[in-house]
Design an enzyme around this catalytic site. Structure first.
Site, PDB file in Angstrom:
ATOM      1  N   ASP A  49     -11.993  36.841 -16.524  1.00  0.00           N
ATOM      2  CA  ASP A  49     -13.335  37.057 -16.210  1.00  0.00           C
ATOM      3  C   ASP A  49     -14.574  37.323 -17.121  1.00  0.00           C
ATOM      4  O   ASP A  49     -14.342  38.245 -18.134  1.00  0.00           O
ATOM      5  CB  ASP A  49     -13.568  38.020 -15.115  1.00  0.00           C
ATOM      6  CG  ASP A  49     -12.549  38.233 -14.056  1.00  0.00           C
ATOM      7  OD1 ASP A  49     -11.795  37.289 -14.019  1.00  0.00           O
ATOM      8  OD2 ASP A  49     -12.683  39.054 -12.951  1.00  0.00           O
ATOM      9  N   GLU A  88     -14.162  38.427  -4.773  1.00  0.00           N
ATOM     10  CA  GLU A  88     -14.104  39.339  -6.402  1.00  0.00           C
ATOM     11  C   GLU A  88     -15.427  38.901  -6.939  1.00  0.00           C
ATOM     12  O   GLU A  88     -16.091  37.823  -6.555  1.00  0.00           O
ATOM     13  CB  GLU A  88     -13.040  38.874  -7.026  1.00  0.00           C
ATOM     14  CG  GLU A  88     -11.748  39.223  -6.494  1.00  0.00           C
ATOM     15  CD  GLU A  88     -10.419  38.947  -7.199  1.00  0.00           C
ATOM     16  OE1 GLU A  88      -9.571  39.737  -7.308  1.00  0.00           O
ATOM     17  OE2 GLU A  88     -10.520  37.912  -8.107  1.00  0.00           O
ATOM     18  N   ASP A 106     -15.316  45.075  -9.380  1.00  0.00           N
ATOM     19  CA  ASP A 106     -16.530  44.218  -9.979  1.00  0.00           C
ATOM     20  C   ASP A 106     -17.709  44.355  -9.657  1.00  0.00           C
ATOM     21  O   ASP A 106     -18.512  43.780  -9.134  1.00  0.00           O
ATOM     22  CB  ASP A 106     -16.059  42.834  -9.315  1.00  0.00           C
ATOM     23  CG  ASP A 106     -14.344  42.578  -9.501  1.00  0.00           C
ATOM     24  OD1 ASP A 106     -13.969  43.155 -10.372  1.00  0.00           O
ATOM     25  OD2 ASP A 106     -13.986  41.532  -8.878  1.00  0.00           O
TER      26      ASP A 106
HETATM   27  C1  FRU Z   1     -11.121  38.337 -10.805  1.00  0.00           C
HETATM   28  C2  FRU Z   1     -10.308  39.472 -11.066  1.00  0.00           C
HETATM   29  C3  FRU Z   1     -11.399  40.803 -10.791  1.00  0.00           C
HETATM   30  C4  FRU Z   1     -10.697  41.863 -11.667  1.00  0.00           C
HETATM   31  C5  FRU Z   1     -10.116  41.491 -12.905  1.00  0.00           C
HETATM   32  C6  FRU Z   1      -8.836  42.047 -13.408  1.00  0.00           C
HETATM   33  O1  FRU Z   1     -10.417  37.532 -11.683  1.00  0.00           O
HETATM   34  O2  FRU Z   1      -9.150  39.681 -10.157  1.00  0.00           O
HETATM   35  O3  FRU Z   1     -11.336  41.207  -9.329  1.00  0.00           O
HETATM   36  O4  FRU Z   1     -11.584  43.017 -11.756  1.00  0.00           O
HETATM   37  O5  FRU Z   1      -9.859  40.026 -12.234  1.00  0.00           O
HETATM   38  O6  FRU Z   1      -8.479  41.455 -14.696  1.00  0.00           O
END
Ligand code: FRU
Length: 501
Positions: free
Chosen positions: A27, A209, A155
């Protein structure tokens, strides 16, 4: 099949997109324009090229075209992984992390607490601050600052709300497995008060997310603002796996009320097609917007990958690119409000030799190679008018009749991307696929702008009303661009291929 394809370690390294030098990323985090540059932080494994050791990597760009990688910004430790989050410029030093002369940047991230730590198994929100414009970071000593005792609370995206209800920080974060966005308020970024929650709504096939919340003018009218809530979802996207949906509505400083929640036909297996998606392709995830972009422009960027096969894509020593940054706006079409997206950078600066151009041309049943249009990094601007063909379009990064098909099925009303014969596909059973997105002709024709980079195609259809982003892993020698039609004819009104490398 894999063995027959000519690749070198760097065959797939993108030219137009960001990828880390030699590590894993997922992300985008903490996107902000600050100090004259765009800052891109991201989920990084500083020690490898699969997911793990989650920390925030960092890159900057003056123009969204070329990125410079910097040392890891915020690093995991024995107690916590540093999951996704956002950054705000705390100009009035509400947090107190600043000094007399320097207002801080404050990162709000999810601490994913490790076994043996004081909050083992929980996810809670924490702070770090920077006093040198975002290059070095100090974790706040009293972390976490917001703990709900939840294992799936993550997040945080923090924005500055300035409206009828007052002026304060607002956080949107998710309770991922409850399909809920939770909204909090703070005066100082350190103490948070629950405002409201949103969801479940629309697509709930996976976990929710990486949410975001921002206002946009409707049809460029600054007097008519609507709020957009974006929520990424994994899996459960319209073409399988990871994807991002959005809601349009109102936010009064406390509660987001959606005007686009679909309440009918919830048993309909095809209902995903009724929801609004940031992108219909398989490789556009964890999309989030930049803060503090001049002129109130709203720019978003996503991770160009899909959790279904993310750790297996055949790139080395790095793994996963970001998408292009996109400028988004809200437009009314057919009485509905929808996001329209355009690439944000000014790519003309990178354009190479004279573009390849074609004026009105009939495509007959079959494949017609465009001699002079071959390339691996290019933008294609094309408009088509349908004829008798059931499907027509372009074959990109091709080799004879094989390649990535980007086409229109006018009778079904679909844009398609077919990557089943795009090159290397056998690293994961779910990678070879054909994707569809609903599309309507405008004044009888279809306009596509397609960015082809070494391992991707990003399609902006009908002026950016529908987008489709896909990874591909073709042989270095598969460079042809062709027109095709199936079962009849179609017309190319105009086609321009701009080479970037
Ligand atoms: C989304 C996610 C988020 C988390 C991160 C962990 O791709 O699963 O929810 O914060 O990646 O790497």
């Amino acid at each position: 099949m894999t063995a027959a394809i000519a690749t070198t370690a760097e065959t797939f390294r993108p030219t137009l997109h960001y990828a880390a030098r030699n590590t894993w990323l997922n992300d985008p985090n903490g996107l902000i324009f600050h100090g004259g540059v765009y800052h891109l932080y991201y989920q990084s494994n500083p020690l490898g090229n699969v997911w793990g050791n989650m920390s925030w990597g960092h890159a900057t760009s003056p123009d969204l075209l070329k990125w410079t990688e910097h040392p890891t910004a915020i690093t995991c430790d024995d107690d916590e992984d540093i999951f996704s989050g956002s950054i705000v410029f705390d100009r009035d030093n509400t947090s107190g992390f600043g000094t007399g002369t320097m207002a801080p940047l404050v990162a709000v991230y999810t601490s994913s607490f490790k076994p043996g730590s004081a909050h083992e198994g929980l996810q809670a929100q924490s702070l770090a601050y920077s006093l040198d414009g975002g290059y070095t970071w100090t974790k706040h000593a009293a972390n976490p600052v917001l703990n709900r005792g939840s294992a799936e609370f993550r997040d945080p995206k923090v924005i500055r709300y300035d409206g009828d209800a007052g002026s304060y920080w607002v956080m949107v974060a998710v309770e991922a497995t409850d399909f809920q966005v939770v909204l909090y308020k703070s005066e100082d970024l350190r103490t948070w008060e629950l405002l409201s929650s949103f969801g479940p709504a629309n697509a709930t096939g996976g976990v929710w997310e990486c949410p975001d919340l921002f206002p946009l003018p409707v049809d460029a009218d600054p007097e008519n603002l609507k709020w957009v809530l974006t929520v990424n979802l994994n899996p459960g996207g319209p073409n399988n796996g990871s994807a991002g949906q959005y809601f349009v509505g109102d936010f009064d400083g406390k509660t987001f009320v959606s005007a686009t929640t679909v309440t009918e036909g919830l048993q309909d297996p095809d209902r995903l097609g009724k929801y609004q998606w940031l992108d219909w392709g398989r490789d556009y995830y964890a999309a989030v917007s930049f803060s503090d972009v001049p002129d109130n422009r709203r720019l978003m960027m996503a991770w160009m990958n899909n959790w279904e096969y993310a750790n297996q894509i055949p790139t080395s020593p790095w793994r996963s690119p970001m998408t292009l940054a996109r400028e988004i706006s809200l437009q009314t079409t057919d009485g509905n409000l929808r996001l329209v997206q355009q690439p944000a950078g000014d790519w003309t600066a990178l354009a190479g030799a004279e573009p390849f151009c074609l004026s009105t041309t009939t495509i007959h049943d079959g494949v017609q190679v465009l001699t002079g249009a071959a390339g691996t990094v290019q933008r294609i601007d094309v408009t088509f008018t349908p004829g008798s063909a059931e499907e027509f379009g372009l074959i990109l990064r091709g080799d004879g009749v094989k390649g990535t098909r980007v086409g229109i099925r006018p009778r079904e009303g679909f844009l398609i991307v077919d990557r089943r014969e795009s090159g290397q596909t056998d690293f994961h059973a779910s990678f070879p696929s054909i994707e569809t997105a609903p599309i309507q002709a405008a004044a009888g024709s279809y306009a596509l702008t397609i960015y082809v980079d070494r391992c991707s195609v990003e399609v902006f259809a009908q002026g950016g009303q529908v987008t489709m982003t896909e990874l591909i892993f073709p042989a270095e020698t598969s460079t042809e661009a062709s027109l095709y039609a199936i079962g009849g004819t179609a017309t190319v009104n105009e086609l321009v291929v701009t080479q970037f490398a």
